[in-house]
Design a protein around this motif. Structure first.
Motif, PDB file in Angstrom:
ATOM      1  N   CYS A 130      30.430 -74.999  88.100  1.00 41.02           N
ATOM      2  CA  CYS A 130      29.662 -74.122  88.966  1.00 41.02           C
ATOM      3  C   CYS A 130      30.122 -72.706  88.656  1.00 41.02           C
ATOM      4  O   CYS A 130      31.307 -72.391  88.781  1.00 41.02           O
ATOM      5  N   TYR A 131      29.199 -71.874  88.206  1.00 42.33           N
ATOM      6  CA  TYR A 131      29.504 -70.483  87.882  1.00 42.33           C
ATOM      7  C   TYR A 131      28.864 -69.564  88.920  1.00 42.33           C
ATOM      8  O   TYR A 131      27.771 -69.840  89.419  1.00 42.33           O
ATOM      9  N   PHE A 132      29.547 -68.473  89.192  1.00 46.79           N
ATOM     10  CA  PHE A 132      29.007 -67.420  90.052  1.00 46.79           C
ATOM     11  C   PHE A 132      29.103 -66.127  89.251  1.00 46.79           C
ATOM     12  O   PHE A 132      30.107 -65.436  89.297  1.00 46.79           O
ATOM     13  N   PRO A 133      28.056 -65.806  88.478  1.00 44.36           N
ATOM     14  CA  PRO A 133      28.092 -64.587  87.672  1.00 44.36           C
ATOM     15  C   PRO A 133      27.691 -63.380  88.507  1.00 44.36           C
ATOM     16  O   PRO A 133      26.842 -63.471  89.388  1.00 44.36           O
ATOM     17  N   SER A 134      28.314 -62.262  88.231  1.00 38.32           N
ATOM     18  CA  SER A 134      27.937 -61.024  88.908  1.00 38.32           C
ATOM     19  C   SER A 134      28.438 -59.847  88.091  1.00 38.32           C
ATOM     20  O   SER A 134      29.463 -59.938  87.416  1.00 38.32           O
ATOM     21  N   HIS A 135      27.699 -58.760  88.170  1.00 39.32           N
ATOM     22  CA  HIS A 135      28.172 -57.514  87.576  1.00 39.32           C
ATOM     23  C   HIS A 135      29.351 -57.034  88.425  1.00 39.32           C
ATOM     24  O   HIS A 135      29.350 -57.223  89.641  1.00 39.32           O
ATOM     25  N   PRO A 136      30.362 -56.405  87.830  1.00 38.22           N
ATOM     26  CA  PRO A 136      31.516 -55.969  88.633  1.00 38.22           C
ATOM     27  C   PRO A 136      31.211 -54.811  89.596  1.00 38.22           C
ATOM     28  O   PRO A 136      31.927 -54.630  90.575  1.00 38.22           O
ATOM     29  N   ARG A 137      30.155 -54.046  89.347  1.00 39.32           N
ATOM     30  CA  ARG A 137      29.838 -52.901  90.211  1.00 39.32           C
ATOM     31  C   ARG A 137      29.098 -53.380  91.466  1.00 39.32           C
ATOM     32  O   ARG A 137      28.057 -54.020  91.355  1.00 39.32           O
ATOM     33  N   PRO A 138      29.605 -53.090  92.679  1.00 41.90           N
ATOM     34  CA  PRO A 138      28.841 -53.436  93.886  1.00 41.90           C
ATOM     35  C   PRO A 138      27.486 -52.738  93.875  1.00 41.90           C
ATOM     36  O   PRO A 138      27.370 -51.598  93.424  1.00 41.90           O
ATOM     37  N   ARG A 139      26.447 -53.412  94.358  1.00 42.45           N
ATOM     38  CA  ARG A 139      25.096 -52.859  94.260  1.00 42.45           C
ATOM     39  C   ARG A 139      24.888 -51.627  95.123  1.00 42.45           C
ATOM     40  O   ARG A 139      23.951 -50.878  94.905  1.00 42.45           O
TER      41      ARG A 139
END
Length: 190
Positions: A130-139
């Motif tokens: 199970c992966y949870f990908p996200s850009h490191p910059r908060p939106r």
């Protein structure tokens, strides 16, 4: 015998929103693909059920490989270009109002999501993930520290706050597939 499933951050985000002033149900930061399920609506519950089905298929149906990707808010290049042109980062109209705080202001360019699926399919991996990908910059454009101090007081930090550079730890994804996000709403590429 290899399955990729589009799950959602909603599988873990519960019901805490800007309107209800509840404490965070996230057990630790940075979050990752091992963050426990915490559905807050029927859609989120359906994602959790599907994640559990994938685990079943690996254990009992002898699937070689199964991946659930807990996608955060997916942004198109058009949305990102609009944010850059205006010099701010308001949420798209359909996401204003009921911001779910335990989603951690996570986001990802839709093309980075596609790149992750491709990287996983090319990797020689077996079993369930199970992966949870996200850009490191908060939106929101706030710093990671500001997001943690404002929205996650009292949540266990897995390392000192000075060492946390993202709300989501993607190191396992990178280690297993070589993937990292390359698109940023501020600069088109990271």
């Amino acid at each position: 015998k290899k399955v990729v499933y589009a799950s959602s951050v909603q599988a873990i985000s519960g019901i805490r929103s800007q309107q209800n002033n509840l404490p965070s149900s996230i057990p630790y930061l940075p979050m990752d693909g091992d963050t426990p399920q915490n559905p807050g609506n029927a859609y989120a519950l359906s994602k959790c059920v599907a994640e559990t089905q994938l685990q079943y298929f690996i254990k009992w149906q002898k699937f070689r490989s199964a991946l659930a990707i807990r996608f955060p808010l997916l942004l198109t290049h058009e949305w990102m270009a609009d944010w850059r042109a205006r010099g701010d980062r308001p949420l798209p109209r359909r996401f204003r109002g009921g911001l779910m705080l335990d989603e951690g202001q996570t986001w990802l360019c839709v093309d980075d999501g596609a790149r992750l699926v491709s990287a996983y399919l090319k990797a020689d991996l077996e079993g369930y993930r199970c992966y949870f990908p996200s850009h490191p910059r908060p939106r929101s454009g706030a710093t990671v520290r500001e997001v943690i101090e404002t929205f996650f007081p009292g949540v266990e930090l897995r390392k000192p706050i000075e060492q946390i550079d993202a709300i989501v730890d993607i190191s396992r994804i990178t280690r297993e597939t070589g993937w990292t996000p390359i698109y940023d709403y501020m600069d088109e590429k990271k």
